[in-house]
Design a protein around this motif. Structure first.
Motif, PDB file in Angstrom:
ATOM      1  N   ALA A  59       0.814  -1.219   0.000  1.00 47.52           N
ATOM      2  CA  ALA A  59       0.000   0.000   0.000  1.00 47.52           C
ATOM      3  C   ALA A  59       0.848   1.270   0.000  1.00 47.52           C
ATOM      4  O   ALA A  59       0.562   2.210  -0.753  1.00 47.52           O
ATOM      5  CB  ALA A  59      -0.961  -0.001   1.181  1.00 47.52           C
ATOM      6  N   SER A  60       1.898   1.340   0.786  1.00 46.44           N
ATOM      7  CA  SER A  60       2.705   2.567   0.824  1.00 46.44           C
ATOM      8  C   SER A  60       3.425   2.793  -0.505  1.00 46.44           C
ATOM      9  O   SER A  60       3.531   3.924  -0.972  1.00 46.44           O
ATOM     10  CB  SER A  60       3.696   2.546   1.979  1.00 46.44           C
ATOM     11  OG  SER A  60       4.609   1.489   1.835  1.00 46.44           O
ATOM     12  N   TYR A  61       3.897   1.726  -1.111  1.00 45.01           N
ATOM     13  CA  TYR A  61       4.524   1.838  -2.430  1.00 45.01           C
ATOM     14  C   TYR A  61       3.501   2.304  -3.462  1.00 45.01           C
ATOM     15  O   TYR A  61       3.781   3.193  -4.270  1.00 45.01           O
ATOM     16  CB  TYR A  61       5.128   0.492  -2.838  1.00 45.01           C
ATOM     17  CG  TYR A  61       5.794   0.527  -4.184  1.00 45.01           C
ATOM     18  CD1 TYR A  61       7.085   1.023  -4.333  1.00 45.01           C
ATOM     19  CD2 TYR A  61       5.129   0.075  -5.320  1.00 45.01           C
ATOM     20  CE1 TYR A  61       7.694   1.071  -5.570  1.00 45.01           C
ATOM     21  CE2 TYR A  61       5.735   0.119  -6.567  1.00 45.01           C
ATOM     22  CZ  TYR A  61       7.018   0.618  -6.690  1.00 45.01           C
ATOM     23  OH  TYR A  61       7.616   0.676  -7.916  1.00 45.01           O
ATOM     24  N   THR A  62       2.315   1.715  -3.438  1.00 43.47           N
ATOM     25  CA  THR A  62       1.255   2.100  -4.370  1.00 43.47           C
ATOM     26  C   THR A  62       0.885   3.565  -4.190  1.00 43.47           C
ATOM     27  O   THR A  62       0.709   4.291  -5.172  1.00 43.47           O
ATOM     28  CB  THR A  62       0.012   1.209  -4.171  1.00 43.47           C
ATOM     29  OG1 THR A  62       0.377  -0.145  -4.418  1.00 43.47           O
ATOM     30  CG2 THR A  62      -1.124   1.614  -5.089  1.00 43.47           C
ATOM     31  N   LEU A  63       0.807   4.009  -2.940  1.00 44.97           N
ATOM     32  CA  LEU A  63       0.459   5.411  -2.675  1.00 44.97           C
ATOM     33  C   LEU A  63       1.479   6.370  -3.266  1.00 44.97           C
ATOM     34  O   LEU A  63       1.110   7.329  -3.935  1.00 44.97           O
ATOM     35  CB  LEU A  63       0.347   5.666  -1.174  1.00 44.97           C
ATOM     36  CG  LEU A  63      -0.999   5.410  -0.538  1.00 44.97           C
ATOM     37  CD1 LEU A  63      -0.911   5.586   0.969  1.00 44.97           C
ATOM     38  CD2 LEU A  63      -2.080   6.289  -1.107  1.00 44.97           C
ATOM     39  N   THR A  64       2.752   6.135  -3.002  1.00 45.15           N
ATOM     40  CA  THR A  64       3.761   7.100  -3.433  1.00 45.15           C
ATOM     41  C   THR A  64       4.172   6.930  -4.890  1.00 45.15           C
ATOM     42  O   THR A  64       4.213   7.902  -5.638  1.00 45.15           O
ATOM     43  CB  THR A  64       5.015   7.027  -2.542  1.00 45.15           C
ATOM     44  OG1 THR A  64       5.513   5.708  -2.537  1.00 45.15           O
ATOM     45  CG2 THR A  64       4.704   7.480  -1.144  1.00 45.15           C
ATOM     46  N   MET A  65       4.464   5.724  -5.302  1.00 43.70           N
ATOM     47  CA  MET A  65       4.977   5.504  -6.656  1.00 43.70           C
ATOM     48  C   MET A  65       3.867   5.438  -7.707  1.00 43.70           C
ATOM     49  O   MET A  65       4.107   5.718  -8.874  1.00 43.70           O
ATOM     50  CB  MET A  65       5.813   4.219  -6.707  1.00 43.70           C
ATOM     51  CG  MET A  65       6.997   4.226  -5.767  1.00 43.70           C
ATOM     52  SD  MET A  65       8.100   5.637  -5.972  1.00 43.70           S
ATOM     53  CE  MET A  65       8.806   5.265  -7.557  1.00 43.70           C
ATOM     54  N   GLY A  66       2.682   5.093  -7.295  1.00 43.27           N
ATOM     55  CA  GLY A  66       1.584   4.976  -8.247  1.00 43.27           C
ATOM     56  C   GLY A  66       0.625   6.143  -8.186  1.00 43.27           C
ATOM     57  O   GLY A  66       0.571   6.979  -9.085  1.00 43.27           O
ATOM     58  N   ILE A  67      -0.109   6.243  -7.094  1.00 44.14           N
ATOM     59  CA  ILE A  67      -1.174   7.236  -6.990  1.00 44.14           C
ATOM     60  C   ILE A  67      -0.614   8.650  -6.925  1.00 44.14           C
ATOM     61  O   ILE A  67      -1.053   9.535  -7.672  1.00 44.14           O
ATOM     62  CB  ILE A  67      -2.075   6.933  -5.774  1.00 44.14           C
ATOM     63  CG1 ILE A  67      -2.683   5.530  -5.908  1.00 44.14           C
ATOM     64  CG2 ILE A  67      -3.164   7.987  -5.633  1.00 44.14           C
ATOM     65  CD1 ILE A  67      -3.347   5.012  -4.651  1.00 44.14           C
ATOM     66  N   GLU A  68       0.361   8.891  -6.047  1.00 42.83           N
ATOM     67  CA  GLU A  68       0.921  10.240  -5.918  1.00 42.83           C
ATOM     68  C   GLU A  68       1.583  10.696  -7.213  1.00 42.83           C
ATOM     69  O   GLU A  68       1.384  11.828  -7.655  1.00 42.83           O
ATOM     70  CB  GLU A  68       1.920  10.293  -4.772  1.00 42.83           C
ATOM     71  CG  GLU A  68       2.480  11.678  -4.512  1.00 42.83           C
ATOM     72  CD  GLU A  68       3.397  11.699  -3.310  1.00 42.83           C
ATOM     73  OE1 GLU A  68       4.633  11.755  -3.511  1.00 42.83           O
ATOM     74  OE2 GLU A  68       2.879  11.638  -2.181  1.00 42.83           O
ATOM     75  N   ALA A  69       2.343   9.828  -7.837  1.00 39.51           N
ATOM     76  CA  ALA A  69       3.013  10.193  -9.090  1.00 39.51           C
ATOM     77  C   ALA A  69       1.989  10.518 -10.180  1.00 39.51           C
ATOM     78  O   ALA A  69       2.159  11.486 -10.931  1.00 39.51           O
ATOM     79  CB  ALA A  69       3.929   9.061  -9.542  1.00 39.51           C
ATOM     80  N   THR A  70       0.934   9.739 -10.248  1.00 39.28           N
ATOM     81  CA  THR A  70      -0.111   9.984 -11.250  1.00 39.28           C
ATOM     82  C   THR A  70      -0.808  11.307 -10.983  1.00 39.28           C
ATOM     83  O   THR A  70      -1.006  12.115 -11.907  1.00 39.28           O
ATOM     84  CB  THR A  70      -1.144   8.834 -11.251  1.00 39.28           C
ATOM     85  OG1 THR A  70      -0.464   7.616 -11.556  1.00 39.28           O
ATOM     86  CG2 THR A  70      -2.246   9.076 -12.266  1.00 39.28           C
ATOM     87  N   LEU A  71      -1.171  11.546  -9.734  1.00 41.97           N
ATOM     88  CA  LEU A  71      -1.837  12.811  -9.398  1.00 41.97           C
ATOM     89  C   LEU A  71      -0.953  14.013  -9.712  1.00 41.97           C
ATOM     90  O   LEU A  71      -1.409  14.983 -10.325  1.00 41.97           O
ATOM     91  CB  LEU A  71      -2.227  12.841  -7.927  1.00 41.97           C
ATOM     92  CG  LEU A  71      -3.516  12.147  -7.545  1.00 41.97           C
ATOM     93  CD1 LEU A  71      -3.730  12.213  -6.037  1.00 41.97           C
ATOM     94  CD2 LEU A  71      -4.710  12.754  -8.265  1.00 41.97           C
ATOM     95  N   LYS A  72       0.303  13.951  -9.310  1.00 45.09           N
ATOM     96  CA  LYS A  72       1.202  15.081  -9.542  1.00 45.09           C
ATOM     97  C   LYS A  72       1.426  15.347 -11.027  1.00 45.09           C
ATOM     98  O   LYS A  72       1.606  16.490 -11.426  1.00 45.09           O
ATOM     99  CB  LYS A  72       2.547  14.841  -8.859  1.00 45.09           C
ATOM    100  CG  LYS A  72       2.500  15.039  -7.364  1.00 45.09           C
ATOM    101  CD  LYS A  72       3.883  14.789  -6.794  1.00 45.09           C
ATOM    102  CE  LYS A  72       3.998  15.212  -5.368  1.00 45.09           C
ATOM    103  NZ  LYS A  72       5.365  15.007  -4.858  1.00 45.09           N
ATOM    104  N   SER A  73       1.414  14.305 -11.833  1.00 44.14           N
ATOM    105  CA  SER A  73       1.628  14.515 -13.269  1.00 44.14           C
ATOM    106  C   SER A  73       0.432  15.193 -13.930  1.00 44.14           C
ATOM    107  O   SER A  73       0.591  15.902 -14.912  1.00 44.14           O
ATOM    108  CB  SER A  73       1.961  13.198 -13.968  1.00 44.14           C
ATOM    109  OG  SER A  73       0.826  12.371 -14.060  1.00 44.14           O
ATOM    110  N   HIS A  74      -0.759  14.996 -13.387  1.00 43.24           N
ATOM    111  CA  HIS A  74      -1.972  15.595 -13.957  1.00 43.24           C
ATOM    112  C   HIS A  74      -2.432  16.849 -13.213  1.00 43.24           C
ATOM    113  O   HIS A  74      -3.117  17.695 -13.798  1.00 43.24           O
ATOM    114  CB  HIS A  74      -3.113  14.572 -13.955  1.00 43.24           C
ATOM    115  CG  HIS A  74      -2.878  13.430 -14.863  1.00 43.24           C
ATOM    116  ND1 HIS A  74      -3.061  13.497 -16.234  1.00 43.24           N
ATOM    117  CD2 HIS A  74      -2.454  12.161 -14.625  1.00 43.24           C
ATOM    118  CE1 HIS A  74      -2.778  12.337 -16.786  1.00 43.24           C
ATOM    119  NE2 HIS A  74      -2.393  11.504 -15.823  1.00 43.24           N
ATOM    120  N   VAL A  75      -2.074  16.957 -11.944  1.00 41.43           N
ATOM    121  CA  VAL A  75      -2.472  18.099 -11.117  1.00 41.43           C
ATOM    122  C   VAL A  75      -1.217  18.553 -10.373  1.00 41.43           C
ATOM    123  O   VAL A  75      -0.995  18.188  -9.220  1.00 41.43           O
ATOM    124  CB  VAL A  75      -3.602  17.705 -10.119  1.00 41.43           C
ATOM    125  CG1 VAL A  75      -4.122  18.933  -9.386  1.00 41.43           C
ATOM    126  CG2 VAL A  75      -4.741  16.974 -10.820  1.00 41.43           C
TER     127      VAL A  75
END
Length: 85
Positions: A59-75
């Protein structure tokens, strides 16, 4: 989730759209999901992991490397993401 401040509400709408299009389909395919809890004044996104994502060892890897990276790239104004209980 509505906000009296139109700019904050617009930011929440943009984040929700990215989550719906780019994040949730993958999480749901693995039996999980997440809820957008809030975005604070410092543009920190608070989410609640659900389903298979709760307590997952990745979960922590998914949050930072997946979800956070995706959000930052679009927002890009998003600072980071944090999981809340």
């Amino acid at each position: 989730m509505t906000d009296a401040n139109p700019r904050r509400q617009e930011l929440k709408n943009r984040v929700e759209a990215v989550l719906n299009e780019h994040v949730r389909p993958t999480l749901r395919a693995d039996g999980g999901d997440l809820e957008l809890v809030d975005i604070d004044e410092d543009n920190i996104v608070q989410v609640r992991l659900q389903g298979a994502c709760q307590g997952c060892s990745s979960a922590s890897y998914t949050l930072t490397m997946g979800i956070e990276a995706t959000l930052k790239s679009h927002v890009p104004e998003i600072r980071f993401i944090e999981a809340v209980p």
